[in-house]
Write a protein that holds these residues in place. Structure first.
Motif: not given
Length: 148
Positions: A42-43, A59, A62-63, A73, A76
């Motif tokens: 993740g970014y 965050r 994304i998770e 993953l 991040v």
């Protein structure tokens, strides 16, 4: 080098199947896997004064996306606008070292606010791995304003 972009407009079954098919296809021909799970990273790029709950929500988005698609993953990465360290450089290093093949971002603006710079950074990403899946969690139209 190839890039496939998946833009999530809503969490429906069709998109889940499309993403799973795409990732499954890349797992068969790529080494960016752990067991049978595609590796993802993740970014996000946030303002220095971004409220902690906002960063936490990004965050978690994304998770949640990665977990719901059986992606492993790796990390991040959080870039702070005006900060001294470069999470984007670590992102490039992770892709170059083949530790991930899927990049998940909340919006394309997390790369840069200006279209030209955003496109240049995405092109830089595509040069790091043979097959890259870029997942954009929001279909919000990017705005070319502010400082990148």
């Amino acid at each position: 080098m190839a890039i496939t972009m998946v833009v999530r407009t809503q969490p429906d079954q069709h998109l889940r199947e499309t993403t799973a098919d795409l990732v499954g296809h890349l797992v068969e021909e790529d080494t960016n896997v752990q067991g049978s799970r595609m590796l993802a990273i993740g970014y996000m790029r946030v303002a220095e004064d971004a409220p902690s709950p906002e960063v936490t929500n990004l965050r978690e988005g994304i998770e949640t996306y990665a977990a719901g698609r059986d992606l492993h993953l790796v990390d991040v990465l959080v870039e702070t606008a005006g900060g001294g360290t470069s999470a984007f450089a670590r992102l490039i290093e992770t892709l170059r070292d083949r530790r991930a093949g899927v990049v998940i971002v909340p919006t394309l603006e997390h790369f840069a606010q200006f279209h030209g710079l955003r496109q240049a950074l995405i092109s830089l990403l595509t040069g790091q791995v043979e097959n890259l899946v870029l997942v954009v969690l929001s279909d919000q139209e990017p705005h070319d304003e502010g400082i990148s």
